[in-house]
Design an enzyme around this catalytic site. Structure first.
Site, PDB file in Angstrom:
ATOM      1  N   HIS A  62      20.972 -29.330  16.217  1.00 24.24           N
ATOM      2  CA  HIS A  62      21.811 -30.522  16.294  1.00 24.24           C
ATOM      3  C   HIS A  62      22.935 -30.412  15.274  1.00 24.24           C
ATOM      4  CE1 HIS A  62      19.073 -31.528  13.008  1.00 24.24           C
ATOM      5  NE2 HIS A  62      19.690 -32.665  12.763  1.00 24.24           N
ATOM      6  N   HIS A  64      23.947 -32.229  12.655  1.00 24.38           N
ATOM      7  CA  HIS A  64      23.935 -32.637  11.250  1.00 24.38           C
ATOM      8  C   HIS A  64      24.217 -31.372  10.432  1.00 24.38           C
ATOM      9  CE1 HIS A  64      21.458 -36.533  12.001  1.00 24.38           C
ATOM     10  NE2 HIS A  64      22.749 -36.780  11.943  1.00 24.38           N
ATOM     11  N   ASP A  66      23.348 -29.995   7.748  1.00 28.46           N
ATOM     12  CA  ASP A  66      22.338 -29.109   7.149  1.00 28.46           C
ATOM     13  C   ASP A  66      21.750 -28.131   8.162  1.00 28.46           C
ATOM     14  OD1 ASP A  66      21.259 -31.543   8.204  1.00 28.46           O
ATOM     15  OD2 ASP A  66      19.329 -31.124   7.286  1.00 28.46           O
ATOM     16  N   HIS A  67      22.209 -28.209   9.426  1.00 27.83           N
ATOM     17  CA  HIS A  67      21.682 -27.289  10.441  1.00 27.83           C
ATOM     18  C   HIS A  67      22.737 -26.332  10.986  1.00 27.83           C
ATOM     19  CE1 HIS A  67      17.727 -29.244  10.682  1.00 27.83           C
ATOM     20  NE2 HIS A  67      18.439 -30.239  10.163  1.00 27.83           N
ATOM     21  N   HIS A 142      15.906 -37.882  17.455  1.00 25.12           N
ATOM     22  CA  HIS A 142      16.582 -37.924  16.163  1.00 25.12           C
ATOM     23  C   HIS A 142      17.751 -38.899  16.271  1.00 25.12           C
ATOM     24  CE1 HIS A 142      17.283 -36.462  12.214  1.00 25.12           C
ATOM     25  NE2 HIS A 142      18.325 -35.725  12.470  1.00 25.12           N
ATOM     26  N   ASP A 212      15.249 -31.722  13.845  1.00 28.38           N
ATOM     27  CA  ASP A 212      14.718 -32.860  13.107  1.00 28.38           C
ATOM     28  C   ASP A 212      14.187 -33.861  14.139  1.00 28.38           C
ATOM     29  OD1 ASP A 212      15.869 -31.601  10.922  1.00 28.38           O
ATOM     30  OD2 ASP A 212      17.408 -33.109  10.588  1.00 28.38           O
ATOM     31  N   HIS A 270      11.962 -28.564   5.759  1.00 31.97           N
ATOM     32  CA  HIS A 270      12.991 -29.597   5.787  1.00 31.97           C
ATOM     33  C   HIS A 270      12.657 -30.675   4.745  1.00 31.97           C
ATOM     34  CE1 HIS A 270      15.709 -32.729   7.544  1.00 31.97           C
ATOM     35  NE2 HIS A 270      16.405 -31.678   7.910  1.00 31.97           N
TER      36      HIS A 270
HETATM   37 ZN   LIG Z   1      19.286 -34.263  11.291  1.00 33.29          ZN
HETATM   38 ZN   LIG Z   2      18.247 -31.978   8.920  1.00 37.52          ZN
END
Ligand SMILES: [Zn+2]
Ligand SMILES: [Zn+2]
Length: 306
Positions: A62, A64, A66-67, A142, A212, A270
């Site tokens: 996805h 976000h 951090d991915h 999510h 997530d 995570h």
């Molecule tokens: Zn996320």
């Molecule tokens: Zn995340």
């Protein structure tokens, strides 16, 4: 043949305590699959001596940061390292646009082609199928469109016991034995009884990557009985409310998922930046599902073939 997962990044939103945002490298029969590409992924790949251009498939769960914030850097480095072969990229709608905009304004023209497959994160679909394995999406819940990935080897053939068959056996007879058939001669007499001259197939291994997501039982049937499950575990259960608000899971949620799906082994990761010490997360999960491990960067989880 290897079937192993290497942890490259294990933290959620912000990198702390030497932990990096989400990224894992899966090696199936020496083919490398990168799953998520948080900031710093290419530095982690270098640290663990993995050649960027051995990776042909990248999966993004996805959008976000951090991915995927490490993705454009990695794609640029692949170009600088002389890549010319195609790259296959799988991700939610918009990822191709993000890459195109960044490349356009830096006037970067990649020497290789990116084949982007836009994922419908709401439904389960097979996105790769080869002779030996499949990759399917796992719809997750999510705050934004998000899906996990399930890597699964196809059922394998029986193995012929060479000591039990003559050297002059026909090739088509070997093929039939591998498929589990008995062999008869021209007059219809039994020549080789399958179970006497073959060994059972090696096991078909599987790995599910689920991050997530809020706790949900929607995808339990899909991941039932997998050998290895990676499930996010952002918080401890005393912050279950916070987990719910942010569409994340607790360590107890991850372990409950593993237990209910009847998986063999669970990896949790995570981790929120509030946890310097990860032991409490591990303890909480282990109370529910004993065969749980922490996603520690640099560690490799290998699934044996036998
Ligand atoms: Zn996320
Ligand atoms: Zn995340």
């Amino acid at each position: 043949m290897p079937f192993e997962v290497k942890i490259l990044g294990s933290c959620s939103a912000t990198p702390v305590y030497n932990r990096h945002p989400s990224a894992q490298l899966l090696n199936i029969d020496h083919r490398l699959y990168l799953i998520d590409c948080g900031e710093g992924t290419q530095i982690q790949l270098t640290r663990f001596k993995i050649k960027f251009n051995k990776i042909d498939h990248i999966f993004i769960t996805h959008l976000h940061g951090d991915h995927y914030l490490g993705l454009v850097g990695l794609l640029s480095s692949m170009h600088l390292h002389g890549r010319i072969k195609d790259l296959y990229l799988y991700g939610p709608p918009g990822l191709d646009e993000i890459i195109t905009v960044q490349m356009r304004y830096s006037e970067t023209f990649l020497n290789y082609k990116i084949n982007f497959r836009e994922l419908d994160t709401e439904k389960q679909e097979i996105i790769i199928e080869t002779n030996t394995m499949t990759v399917e999406t796992i719809p997750l819940q999510h705050r934004i469109k998000c899906c996990g990935f399930l890597f699964r080897e196809k059922p394998k053939k029986r193995r012929v016991n060479k000591e039990m068959i003559p050297a002059n056996i026909l090739l088509q007879e070997i093929a039939a034995l591998k498929n589990g058939e008995d062999i008869f001669d021209e007059s219809g007499n039994l020549k080789y009884k399958n179970e006497e001259v073959t060994f059972p197939p090696r096991r078909s291994r599987s790995f599910a990557y689920c991050t997530d997501t809020i706790y949900t039982e929607n995808f339990l049937p899909q991941i039932k009985g997998v050998d290895l499950l990676y499930h996010e575990s952002t918080f401890l259960k005393d912050l279950a409310l916070r987990a719910e608000e942010t569409y994340h899971s607790t360590a107890a949620d991850a372990a409950t998922t593993a237990l209910k799906a009847g998986v063999e082994k669970l990896i949790i990761g995570h981790f929120s930046s509030r946890y310097k010490d990860l032991q409490p997360l591990l303890n909480e999960a282990k109370e529910i599902f004993a065969n749980t491990f922490l996603a520690i960067e640099g560690e490799t989880f290998s699934i044996p073939e036998e």
